[in-house]
Scaffold this motif. Structure first.
Motif, PDB file in Angstrom:
ATOM      1  N   GLN A  59       0.840  -1.194   0.000  1.00  0.00           N
ATOM      2  CA  GLN A  59       0.000   0.000   0.000  1.00  0.00           C
ATOM      3  C   GLN A  59       0.874   1.244   0.000  1.00  0.00           C
ATOM      4  O   GLN A  59       1.893   1.290   0.692  1.00  0.00           O
ATOM      5  CB  GLN A  59      -0.925   0.039   1.214  1.00  0.00           C
ATOM      6  CG  GLN A  59      -1.747   1.329   1.305  1.00  0.00           C
ATOM      7  CD  GLN A  59      -2.886   1.260   2.289  1.00  0.00           C
ATOM      8  OE1 GLN A  59      -3.694   0.330   2.230  1.00  0.00           O
ATOM      9  NE2 GLN A  59      -2.973   2.221   3.190  1.00  0.00           N
ATOM     10  N   PHE A  60       0.481   2.245  -0.784  1.00  0.00           N
ATOM     11  CA  PHE A  60       1.168   3.537  -0.736  1.00  0.00           C
ATOM     12  C   PHE A  60       0.240   4.632  -1.239  1.00  0.00           C
ATOM     13  O   PHE A  60      -0.745   4.382  -1.943  1.00  0.00           O
ATOM     14  CB  PHE A  60       2.467   3.521  -1.560  1.00  0.00           C
ATOM     15  CG  PHE A  60       2.284   3.275  -3.032  1.00  0.00           C
ATOM     16  CD1 PHE A  60       1.889   4.284  -3.894  1.00  0.00           C
ATOM     17  CD2 PHE A  60       2.520   2.008  -3.565  1.00  0.00           C
ATOM     18  CE1 PHE A  60       1.727   4.061  -5.255  1.00  0.00           C
ATOM     19  CE2 PHE A  60       2.359   1.769  -4.927  1.00  0.00           C
ATOM     20  CZ  PHE A  60       1.962   2.806  -5.781  1.00  0.00           C
ATOM     21  N   ILE A  61       0.562   5.865  -0.841  1.00  0.00           N
ATOM     22  CA  ILE A  61      -0.103   7.059  -1.372  1.00  0.00           C
ATOM     23  C   ILE A  61       0.950   7.851  -2.137  1.00  0.00           C
ATOM     24  O   ILE A  61       1.991   8.214  -1.579  1.00  0.00           O
ATOM     25  CB  ILE A  61      -0.697   7.933  -0.258  1.00  0.00           C
ATOM     26  CG1 ILE A  61      -1.766   7.170   0.528  1.00  0.00           C
ATOM     27  CG2 ILE A  61      -1.304   9.208  -0.853  1.00  0.00           C
ATOM     28  CD1 ILE A  61      -2.313   7.947   1.722  1.00  0.00           C
ATOM     29  N   TRP A  62       0.686   8.114  -3.414  1.00  0.00           N
ATOM     30  CA  TRP A  62       1.600   8.877  -4.266  1.00  0.00           C
ATOM     31  C   TRP A  62       0.994  10.241  -4.563  1.00  0.00           C
ATOM     32  O   TRP A  62      -0.233  10.370  -4.748  1.00  0.00           O
ATOM     33  CB  TRP A  62       1.842   8.128  -5.570  1.00  0.00           C
ATOM     34  CG  TRP A  62       2.573   8.916  -6.626  1.00  0.00           C
ATOM     35  CD1 TRP A  62       3.915   9.027  -6.785  1.00  0.00           C
ATOM     36  CD2 TRP A  62       1.977   9.704  -7.676  1.00  0.00           C
ATOM     37  NE1 TRP A  62       4.211   9.827  -7.868  1.00  0.00           N
ATOM     38  CE2 TRP A  62       3.034  10.265  -8.428  1.00  0.00           C
ATOM     39  CE3 TRP A  62       0.661   9.993  -8.039  1.00  0.00           C
ATOM     40  CZ2 TRP A  62       2.814  11.085  -9.536  1.00  0.00           C
ATOM     41  CZ3 TRP A  62       0.428  10.822  -9.129  1.00  0.00           C
ATOM     42  CH2 TRP A  62       1.508  11.351  -9.871  1.00  0.00           C
ATOM     43  N   TYR A  63       1.841  11.286  -4.598  1.00  0.00           N
ATOM     44  CA  TYR A  63       1.405  12.639  -4.923  1.00  0.00           C
ATOM     45  C   TYR A  63       2.155  13.143  -6.156  1.00  0.00           C
ATOM     46  O   TYR A  63       3.375  12.934  -6.277  1.00  0.00           O
ATOM     47  CB  TYR A  63       1.678  13.599  -3.762  1.00  0.00           C
ATOM     48  CG  TYR A  63       0.933  13.265  -2.494  1.00  0.00           C
ATOM     49  CD1 TYR A  63      -0.377  13.702  -2.300  1.00  0.00           C
ATOM     50  CD2 TYR A  63       1.537  12.520  -1.487  1.00  0.00           C
ATOM     51  CE1 TYR A  63      -1.067  13.403  -1.122  1.00  0.00           C
ATOM     52  CE2 TYR A  63       0.863  12.217  -0.318  1.00  0.00           C
ATOM     53  CZ  TYR A  63      -0.442  12.654  -0.136  1.00  0.00           C
ATOM     54  OH  TYR A  63      -1.119  12.360   1.026  1.00  0.00           O
ATOM     55  N   SER A  64       1.437  13.810  -7.037  1.00  0.00           N
ATOM     56  CA  SER A  64       2.096  14.484  -8.165  1.00  0.00           C
ATOM     57  C   SER A  64       2.880  15.676  -7.626  1.00  0.00           C
ATOM     58  O   SER A  64       2.658  16.133  -6.503  1.00  0.00           O
ATOM     59  CB  SER A  64       1.054  14.955  -9.183  1.00  0.00           C
ATOM     60  OG  SER A  64       0.292  16.030  -8.628  1.00  0.00           O
ATOM     61  N   GLN A  65       3.788  16.206  -8.430  1.00  0.00           N
ATOM     62  CA  GLN A  65       4.609  17.321  -7.966  1.00  0.00           C
ATOM     63  C   GLN A  65       3.755  18.551  -7.664  1.00  0.00           C
ATOM     64  O   GLN A  65       3.996  19.277  -6.700  1.00  0.00           O
ATOM     65  CB  GLN A  65       5.669  17.659  -9.014  1.00  0.00           C
ATOM     66  CG  GLN A  65       6.754  18.601  -8.507  1.00  0.00           C
ATOM     67  CD  GLN A  65       7.458  18.053  -7.268  1.00  0.00           C
ATOM     68  OE1 GLN A  65       7.909  16.900  -7.251  1.00  0.00           O
ATOM     69  NE2 GLN A  65       7.537  18.867  -6.210  1.00  0.00           N
ATOM     70  N   LYS A  66       2.717  18.773  -8.473  1.00  0.00           N
ATOM     71  CA  LYS A  66       1.831  19.914  -8.225  1.00  0.00           C
ATOM     72  C   LYS A  66       1.088  19.757  -6.901  1.00  0.00           C
ATOM     73  O   LYS A  66       0.830  20.748  -6.207  1.00  0.00           O
ATOM     74  CB  LYS A  66       0.840  20.078  -9.374  1.00  0.00           C
ATOM     75  CG  LYS A  66       1.439  20.713 -10.616  1.00  0.00           C
ATOM     76  CD  LYS A  66       0.364  21.149 -11.590  1.00  0.00           C
ATOM     77  CE  LYS A  66       0.966  21.909 -12.772  1.00  0.00           C
ATOM     78  NZ  LYS A  66      -0.080  22.394 -13.704  1.00  0.00           N
ATOM     79  N   ALA A  67       0.729  18.526  -6.555  1.00  0.00           N
ATOM     80  CA  ALA A  67       0.065  18.285  -5.270  1.00  0.00           C
ATOM     81  C   ALA A  67       1.027  18.542  -4.118  1.00  0.00           C
ATOM     82  O   ALA A  67       0.648  19.086  -3.078  1.00  0.00           O
ATOM     83  CB  ALA A  67      -0.471  16.862  -5.210  1.00  0.00           C
ATOM     84  N   LEU A  68       2.279  18.168  -4.299  1.00  0.00           N
ATOM     85  CA  LEU A  68       3.292  18.406  -3.263  1.00  0.00           C
ATOM     86  C   LEU A  68       3.591  19.895  -3.116  1.00  0.00           C
ATOM     87  O   LEU A  68       3.880  20.375  -2.012  1.00  0.00           O
ATOM     88  CB  LEU A  68       4.573  17.643  -3.592  1.00  0.00           C
ATOM     89  CG  LEU A  68       4.493  16.112  -3.495  1.00  0.00           C
ATOM     90  CD1 LEU A  68       5.787  15.476  -3.990  1.00  0.00           C
ATOM     91  CD2 LEU A  68       4.218  15.672  -2.069  1.00  0.00           C
ATOM     92  N   ASP A  69       3.498  20.637  -4.213  1.00  0.00           N
ATOM     93  CA  ASP A  69       3.779  22.072  -4.174  1.00  0.00           C
ATOM     94  C   ASP A  69       2.659  22.858  -3.505  1.00  0.00           C
ATOM     95  O   ASP A  69       2.893  23.934  -2.943  1.00  0.00           O
ATOM     96  CB  ASP A  69       3.999  22.611  -5.592  1.00  0.00           C
ATOM     97  CG  ASP A  69       5.286  22.080  -6.218  1.00  0.00           C
ATOM     98  OD1 ASP A  69       6.161  21.610  -5.464  1.00  0.00           O
ATOM     99  OD2 ASP A  69       5.395  22.103  -7.469  1.00  0.00           O
ATOM    100  N   SER A  70       1.425  22.330  -3.573  1.00  0.00           N
ATOM    101  CA  SER A  70       0.284  23.093  -3.069  1.00  0.00           C
ATOM    102  C   SER A  70       0.168  23.071  -1.552  1.00  0.00           C
ATOM    103  O   SER A  70      -0.248  24.045  -0.930  1.00  0.00           O
ATOM    104  CB  SER A  70      -1.019  22.566  -3.694  1.00  0.00           C
ATOM    105  OG  SER A  70      -1.259  21.232  -3.269  1.00  0.00           O
ATOM    106  N   GLN A  71       0.504  21.920  -0.935  1.00  0.00           N
ATOM    107  CA  GLN A  71       0.429  21.795   0.523  1.00  0.00           C
ATOM    108  C   GLN A  71       1.486  20.807   0.992  1.00  0.00           C
ATOM    109  O   GLN A  71       1.971  19.976   0.217  1.00  0.00           O
ATOM    110  CB  GLN A  71      -0.956  21.291   0.971  1.00  0.00           C
ATOM    111  CG  GLN A  71      -2.084  22.288   0.840  1.00  0.00           C
ATOM    112  CD  GLN A  71      -3.378  21.745   1.430  1.00  0.00           C
ATOM    113  OE1 GLN A  71      -3.372  20.877   2.289  1.00  0.00           O
ATOM    114  NE2 GLN A  71      -4.511  22.282   0.958  1.00  0.00           N
ATOM    115  N   LYS A  72       1.803  20.856   2.272  1.00  0.00           N
ATOM    116  CA  LYS A  72       2.737  19.886   2.835  1.00  0.00           C
ATOM    117  C   LYS A  72       2.048  18.534   2.968  1.00  0.00           C
ATOM    118  O   LYS A  72       0.915  18.446   3.435  1.00  0.00           O
ATOM    119  CB  LYS A  72       3.237  20.363   4.204  1.00  0.00           C
ATOM    120  CG  LYS A  72       4.310  19.461   4.798  1.00  0.00           C
ATOM    121  CD  LYS A  72       4.829  19.996   6.127  1.00  0.00           C
ATOM    122  CE  LYS A  72       5.898  19.061   6.691  1.00  0.00           C
ATOM    123  NZ  LYS A  72       6.404  19.566   7.999  1.00  0.00           N
TER     124      LYS A  72
END
Length: 550
Positions: free
Chosen positions: A455-468
């Motif tokens: 199991q994992f949760i992946w974030y796109s770079q834009k998602a990482l840039d918008s919030q911590k």
């Protein structure tokens, strides 16, 4: 007289002369899987009823209607044996409700794919049919009328006794979970039919899930800065066969490259060893001890829709009706649900592309076939990258790698937007060295392998840039039954109830108990299970679900 007719008469005469041997052989074959999977008292009951049935069939065989009855009886006995024997032969397990639900919910493509597992059972099944048919015929020709009449009387007494006993039990609510007809069939050579009755009852109960309206004290949504949420529900993926978790083959090159942008669960544990039970518990508030319609109705698909998400369910796993099981009942609460007849999981991608064009925030579930048996059918020839020389080992690992490729294709579509993926497998598989195809669903006396999942949760770079975001490795045990709470936080949803089962909340409290369910709905403590299928067997204690569970 022709040679063929003379030969047939000779065979019939020889068989008729051994009617007792045929009778005992027919009963012994029917008991074959029973002796390996059930208590002796169960086998004795089945044997007695089987003998009485064959004697009763012999009593009416001389007449044409009797021959028709004998044929139908033989066919039904053969069907019961075929189901029980194939289940034992492939899974070393008794046939149970989960297997019955899977059969009722299966589709043609999956049936074709799975058929290879059962081909070797066909000669035995056909042999049983002919032995039983000739047993009835020879009994009719060689037993006295008194003996055949006695068989009919004993059959009536036997069925009447167990029917009355089970009716009295039902009145006292000692067997709340089991319908009366199922309890009666359990004491006959048609015992697999009992599981189909229970499965059908469960499918009807599943319809209630979509009809219930769950009340939340204060349902709220807080902007997360993420537009697209995609849940990939994997199938039959063993964590131990994944490069991401230290496996020595390159089975997950894409996921391994996700490490910097992901929250990875190192010890995720599924709640059940079969899809039909595991997925509903992962997506709702239900758990092994509380598998109720109310809790299943409180599911993440329904609540996401209520908070303004556009919800879609896109599945490669077919269905046989809008309420055929709990998974379909949950999926049907989405705004759009579609079951696509696919050969490979990548054929879901056009539907995903279409879903991503919908404006606003979206919650999309992709239910894939993953590495479900038979793994060799889960990827195209061009994806046969790993070749160690062990066919079925390679098939399974290539199927894991193809799922990895599919996840990568989903991520490519999301990389340019503020998006996130939650991936998990519904359950693991056990590795049985004695089975030609090696990997199988856990059932009777399961090991931890049946529940160990990625199991994992992946974030796109834009998602990482918008919030911590919370990234890195989660080292503690994580029951995927807590994914409902996890997804609430992930989606920015608050119900007005404290959510301390979510790792993403400041009040988070780790799980102290890890209940898991096997195919017979026995509940075990995960920590007490043996490590692998090949570990020494142990008499692991188990309990039943609470009385109000489905």
């Amino acid at each position: 007289m022709s040679f063929a007719k003379a030969s047939a008469l000779t065979i019939n005469k020889k068989l008729s002369g051994h009617f007792l041997i045929l009778l005992l052989l027919s009963v012994a074959i029917q008991l074959w899987p029973v002796l390996f999977t059930q208590p002796v008292r169960f086998a004795v009951r089945i044997a007695l009823c089987n003998v009485f049935l064959l004697l009763a069939a012999a009593a009416v065989y001389r007449y044409l209607p009797g021959k028709i009855i004998a044929f139908i009886l033989t066919a039904l006995l053969t069907l019961n044996f075929a189901i029980a024997f194939s289940t034992w032969n492939v899974y070393q397990s008794e046939f149970n409700t989960v297997f019955a639900m899977s059969i009722l919910a299966t589709h043609l493509a999956e049936a074709k794919s799975m058929s290879g597992l059962y081909l070797r059972s066909i000669p035995v099944v056909l042999g049983y049919f002919f032995v039983t048919w000739y047993a009835i015929k020879s009994l009719s020709e060689n037993l006295s009328g008194r003996m055949k009449t006695l068989g009919v009387i004993l059959l009536v007494i036997y069925v009447g006794w167990y029917s009355t006993a089970n009716w009295l039990k039902k009145r006292k609510d000692l067997e709340v979970y089991y319908p009366l007809s199922a309890r009666i069939l359990t004491n006959t050579p048609f015992y697999t039919g009992a599981e189909f009755i229970i499965a059908h009852r469960d499918s009807a109960l599943a319809e209630k899930i979509s009809q219930k309206n769950v009340h939340y004290p204060a349902l709220q949504y807080q902007d997360t800065g993420i537009e697209n949420y995609v849940v990939i529900v994997g199938e039959s993926a063993r964590r131990s066969n994944m490069q991401l978790y230290g496996f020595n083959q390159e089975t997950t090159p894409v996921e391994s490259a996700f490490k910097q942008n992901a929250l990875i669960f190192n010890h995720a544990i599924a709640p059940a060893s079969a899809t039909v039970l595991a997925v509903p518990m992962i997506l709702s508030k239900a758990d092994p001890d509380n598998f109720t319609a109310d809790r299943l109705a409180d599911n993440i698909v329904s609540i996401a829709r209520k908070t303004g998400y556009h919800t879609e369910w896109i599945s490669a796993q077919g269905h046989s009706g809008k309420s055929n099981n709990y998974i379909v009942a949950i999926a049907s609460t989405s705004q759009k649900a579609q079951w696509i007849n696919t050969q490979y999981d990548t054929e879901l991608l056009p539907a995903l592309d279409q879903a991503l064009t919908v404006p606003g925030k979206k919650f999309i579930v992709l239910h894939i076939n993953g590495s479900h048996e038979i793994a060799c059918d889960r990827y195209p020839p061009s994806a046969s990258v790993l070749n160690s020389g062990d066919k079925f080992e390679d098939c399974y690992n290539n199927a894991i790698r193809y799922t990895d490729f599919f996840i990568g294709e989903v991520a490519k579509r999301l990389q340019g937007s503020a998006s996130s993926i939650l991936y998990f497998s519904d359950h693991g598989l056990e590795k049985n060295p004695q089975l030609e195809s090696l990997y199988m669903h856990g059932s009777r006396n399961p090991s931890k392998e049946a529940y160990d999942v990625p199991q994992f949760i992946w974030y796109s770079q834009k998602a990482l840039d918008s919030q911590k975001r919370q990234l890195g490795w989660v080292q503690e045990n994580w029951p995927t039954t807590h994914n409902y709470e996890l997804m609430l936080s992930w989606l920015g949803i608050s119900t007005g109830i404290e959510n301390c089962h979510s790792l993403l909340e400041t009040c988070y409290q780790g799980a102290t108990l890890l209940p898991v369910m096997d195919g017979g709905r026995h509940i075990f403590d995960y920590d007490q299970l043996r490590d692998t299928f090949s570990s020494p067997a142990r008499d692991t204690p188990w309990r039943k679900a609470k009385a109000n569970s489905l």
